[in-house]
Design an enzyme around this catalytic site. Structure first.
Site, PDB file in Angstrom:
ATOM      1  N   GLU A   1     -53.201 -14.048  14.772  1.00  0.00           N
ATOM      2  CA  GLU A   1     -52.133 -13.051  14.826  1.00  0.00           C
ATOM      3  C   GLU A   1     -51.725 -12.951  16.278  1.00  0.00           C
ATOM      4  OE1 GLU A   1     -50.599 -11.925  12.327  1.00  0.00           O
ATOM      5  OE2 GLU A   1     -51.983 -12.712  10.845  1.00  0.00           O
TER       6      GLU A   1
ATOM      7  N   CYS B   1     -48.868  -5.025  19.523  1.00  0.00           N
ATOM      8  CA  CYS B   1     -48.107  -6.198  19.122  1.00  0.00           C
ATOM      9  C   CYS B   1     -46.900  -5.781  18.306  1.00  0.00           C
ATOM     10  CB  CYS B   1     -48.994  -7.131  18.327  1.00  0.00           C
ATOM     11  SG  CYS B   1     -49.930  -6.250  17.099  1.00  0.00           S
TER      12      CYS B   1
HETATM   13  P1  NAD Z   1     -54.453 -13.091  25.465  1.00  0.00           P
HETATM   14  O1  NAD Z   1     -53.861 -14.187  24.657  1.00  0.00           O
HETATM   15  O2  NAD Z   1     -54.247 -13.097  26.922  1.00  0.00           O
HETATM   16  O3  NAD Z   1     -56.024 -13.023  25.229  1.00  0.00           O
HETATM   17  C1  NAD Z   1     -56.568 -12.924  23.914  1.00  0.00           C
HETATM   18  C2  NAD Z   1     -57.987 -13.447  23.935  1.00  0.00           C
HETATM   19  O4  NAD Z   1     -57.943 -14.864  24.165  1.00  0.00           O
HETATM   20  C3  NAD Z   1     -58.856 -12.871  25.058  1.00  0.00           C
HETATM   21  O5  NAD Z   1     -60.167 -12.648  24.564  1.00  0.00           O
HETATM   22  C4  NAD Z   1     -58.846 -13.981  26.088  1.00  0.00           C
HETATM   23  O6  NAD Z   1     -59.956 -13.960  26.934  1.00  0.00           O
HETATM   24  C5  NAD Z   1     -58.863 -15.204  25.191  1.00  0.00           C
HETATM   25  N1  NAD Z   1     -58.408 -16.437  25.835  1.00  0.00           N
HETATM   26  C6  NAD Z   1     -57.448 -16.610  26.756  1.00  0.00           C
HETATM   27  N2  NAD Z   1     -57.340 -17.907  27.094  1.00  0.00           N
HETATM   28  C7  NAD Z   1     -58.270 -18.586  26.361  1.00  0.00           C
HETATM   29  C8  NAD Z   1     -58.651 -19.951  26.252  1.00  0.00           C
HETATM   30  N3  NAD Z   1     -58.066 -20.903  26.970  1.00  0.00           N
HETATM   31  N4  NAD Z   1     -59.632 -20.267  25.397  1.00  0.00           N
HETATM   32  C9  NAD Z   1     -60.238 -19.323  24.635  1.00  0.00           C
HETATM   33  N5  NAD Z   1     -59.919 -17.999  24.699  1.00  0.00           N
HETATM   34  C10 NAD Z   1     -58.940 -17.646  25.552  1.00  0.00           C
HETATM   35  O7  NAD Z   1     -53.908 -11.719  24.812  1.00  0.00           O
HETATM   36  P2  NAD Z   1     -54.173 -10.208  25.258  1.00  0.00           P
HETATM   37  O8  NAD Z   1     -53.435  -9.961  26.532  1.00  0.00           O
HETATM   38  O9  NAD Z   1     -55.615  -9.852  25.189  1.00  0.00           O
HETATM   39  O10 NAD Z   1     -53.470  -9.439  24.055  1.00  0.00           O
HETATM   40  C11 NAD Z   1     -52.098  -9.254  23.999  1.00  0.00           C
HETATM   41  C12 NAD Z   1     -51.433 -10.224  23.056  1.00  0.00           C
HETATM   42  O11 NAD Z   1     -52.012 -10.113  21.772  1.00  0.00           O
HETATM   43  C13 NAD Z   1     -49.966  -9.942  22.869  1.00  0.00           C
HETATM   44  O12 NAD Z   1     -49.249 -11.154  22.854  1.00  0.00           O
HETATM   45  C14 NAD Z   1     -49.911  -9.276  21.516  1.00  0.00           C
HETATM   46  O13 NAD Z   1     -48.667  -9.382  20.852  1.00  0.00           O
HETATM   47  C15 NAD Z   1     -51.000  -9.968  20.792  1.00  0.00           C
HETATM   48  N6  NAD Z   1     -51.504  -9.181  19.673  1.00  0.00           N
HETATM   49  C16 NAD Z   1     -51.111  -9.523  18.414  1.00  0.00           C
HETATM   50  C17 NAD Z   1     -51.547  -8.788  17.316  1.00  0.00           C
HETATM   51  C18 NAD Z   1     -51.104  -9.141  15.924  1.00  0.00           C
HETATM   52  O14 NAD Z   1     -51.684  -8.629  14.984  1.00  0.00           O
HETATM   53  N7  NAD Z   1     -50.112 -10.010  15.765  1.00  0.00           N
HETATM   54  C19 NAD Z   1     -52.388  -7.712  17.512  1.00  0.00           C
HETATM   55  C20 NAD Z   1     -52.798  -7.396  18.809  1.00  0.00           C
HETATM   56  C21 NAD Z   1     -52.347  -8.146  19.876  1.00  0.00           C
END
Ligand code: NAD
Length: 546
Positions: A296, A330
């Protein structure tokens, strides 16, 4: 069916956890304030948890309060490649026993977790979410307490529904579905913005009998640490969920090359999810099973006002939908489409309302907004505001102020652009920035087409209108523009069991958290046919001599 299939047990009927209001003078408010004070007065430690044991790597990251960045909430031990190897060994060690644990026992553990969170753990998990993720008490309560309690309770009922779905049996046979957990282990990677999502990404897989490695966001460490402790208190066996803090790439590098990698349960940004999908694809030849990939991701969520809309209802939806939790949901509204006949009144009221919003330290319960999560988010929002200021066809109508001297504060900001293709209307900034586009009243149908085509995302969206035909037109034209579509309501605040959540296109795989559609991804069904009196002659009657 899962282990324990022959019992006719029925799990408790779930109901949504009531939201507490923390009104002045209430005992719940006093208790929460005392918990906040106690939690703030200590510097906490967040070790990894592998096979039920704490691991201190000594490579520390400081989780700070976003609204008071000089205050360290927790020293976080960051994962090393060897810890990832250990976590895989621990998960695989726990796998056989957990997979054959009767479903009733798995259900009981997560039902107990729900009651612990609703009761004795509520204030602590709420306080950790308020301090670490800068949520107001209401935002913490609807997320870390209520939504996660709901996930844990409702998922048990959904699991039972899946297990109960059994095929027909013809005469002389019995057909059954054996809802096996996946053969491999699952990697859950969670975002910073919802404690409940972190809890659900891990526990939905574990409930279905899977073993899990969990990599939470660094900026949401402490609330995650408490959830891990809570789950162990609820009776989760060691090794079923293994908690790894730190750099996601360190975890991914080992996990995605492992033959027993069975699935990714991800919530976060679109760019990271696409990158992980690529890593998985590149390694597909090495896996025993095709991994389940559930993600998501981002959104550029819209609210459209039709000329028949009620102005104050629309304005309230924009403020709540756009600025609660600093626009870091989100589902947050970040682009609005307003008919020109309404614009003067809408903009006047938006400006007036935004000016009343209080922003500051979330421990002061009179604030409506806290800080954005970190310096990276702050820089992104500054970039968007700078862009609007420089742009010849955009104008900031209210807000635009930023200040990171104490914490990462970004004022609630409304921009108007005259360019329907502006990046202000298509890019996700994930902050308190809402961009308006004003359309000619006669161009409602064209505007709906524009809303559909402007951004790569399709997460949430809303139409405000008091004209049934206009609502129906929006519902139909925007059928694929949002996975969660609202009529005369803000696009945020989905409730488990009521509005299953998730979107498609650039917003994810649409596997609907908080529903059985998500849980279905975490089983590998096996069909069993048993014949009671097998034939003893291969010949069919049609072969008989006439
Ligand atoms: P992010 O993508 O920066 O990080 C999410 C997770 O991924 C973190 O735990 C991060 O450490 C990990 N990560 C980052 N790079 C990685 C890699 N190369 N390998 C493995 N893991 C990695 O997102 P964020 O800033 O924590 O959250 C915000 C984002 O999440 C926004 O884009 C938002 O829209 C989305 N979001 C979506 C939903 C939904 O249900 N659609 C819900 C909540 C948040």
């Amino acid at each position: 069916m899962g282990a324990g299939e022959f019992s006719a047990a029925r799990p408790p009927m779930p109901v949504n956890e009531p939201v507490r209001d923390y009104a002045p003078g209430s005992s719940e408010r006093e208790r929460l304030l005392a918990t906040l004070k106690g939690m703030e007065s200590e510097r906490h430690e967040a070790p990894l948890v592998i096979g039920g044991g704490e691991v201190r790597t000594g490579d520390l990251y400081q989780q700070v309060l976003p609204h008071r960045k000089s205050h360290v909430l927790a020293d976080v031990h960051q994962v090393r490649p060897e810890d990832v190897e250990d976590a895989i060994v621990a998960a695989k060690g726990a796998q056989a026993e957990w997979a054959s644990t009767p479903w009733q026992d798995r259900a009981a553990i997560f039902s107990r977790a729900a009651d612990l969170l609703a009761g004795p753990w509520r204030d602590r998990v709420n306080a950790a979410t308020m301090l670490g993720q800068s949520k107001t008490v209401h935002q913490a309560e609807i997320d870390a307490a209520c939504e996660l309690v709901d996930f844990w309770r409702f998922n048990v009922a959904y699991m039972h529904r899946i297990y109960s779905d059994q095929p027909l049996s013809g005469a002389g046979m019995w057909n059954r579905m054996d809802y096996r957990p996946l053969e491999g282990f699952v990697l859950a990677i969670s975002p910073f913005n919802f404690t409940s999502i972190a809890g659900n990404l891990t526990s939905s897989c574990a409930l279905m009998g899977n073993v899990v490695l969990w990599k939470p966001a660094l900026t949401a460490t402490y609330s995650g640490q408490l959830l891990m402790e809570l789950l162990m208190e609820a009776g989760l066996p060691p090794g079923v969920i293994n908690l790894l803090h730190g750099d996601g790439a360190v975890v991914g590098d080992t996990v995605f090359k492992h033959p027993d990698f069975g699935g990714l349960h991800f919530t976060g940004s679109t760019a990271v999810f696409k990158h992980l999908w690529g890593e998985i694809s590149a390694n597909v030849d090495g896996y025993r099973n095709y991994p389940r990939v559930v993600g998501e991701t981002g959104g550029k969520d819209f609210i459209v006002a039709h000329p028949s809309a009620d102005v104050q209802q629309f304005v309230t939806a924009v403020i709540r939908g756009g600025f609660e939790y600093q626009g870091q949901k989100c589902s947050a509204a970040s682009r609005i489409y307003v008919p020109s006949s309404m614009w003067d009144e809408v903009s006047e009221r938006l400006v007036a309302e935004v000016k009343t919003i209080r922003m500051g330290d979330v421990s002061d319960l009179s604030n409506f907004m806290g800080a954005v999560i970190d310096d990276r988010a702050f820089a992104k929002h500054r970039g968007a505001i700078d862009y609007a200021q420089r742009s010849s066809n955009a104008e900031i109508i209210v807000g635009g102020g930023i200040d990171d001297s104490e914490g990462y504060f970004v004022e609630p900001t409304i921009i108007r652009t005259e360019d329907p293709q502006s990046k202000l209307l298509s890019e996700e900034f994930f902050g308190p920035i809402v961009t308006a586009y004003v359309y000619e009243d006669s161009k409602y149908s064209e505007t709906l087409e524009l809303v559909d085509a402007t951004s790569p995302y399709a997460l949430t969206g809303a139409i405000f209108s008091n004209d049934r035909a206009a609502v129906a037109e929006a519902r139909d034209t925007l059928r694929y523009s949002a996975g969660n579509f609202y009529i005369n309501d803000k696009p945020t605040g989905a409730v488990v069991g009521q509005q299953p959540f998730g979107g498609a296109r650039g917003s994810g795989t649409d596997d609907k958290a908080g529903s059985m559609w998500n849980l279905i991804r975490w089983v590998a069904p096996r069909t069993i046919k048993e014949t009671f009196n097998p034939p003893t002659d291969y010949r069919y009657p049609y072969m008989d001599e006439a």
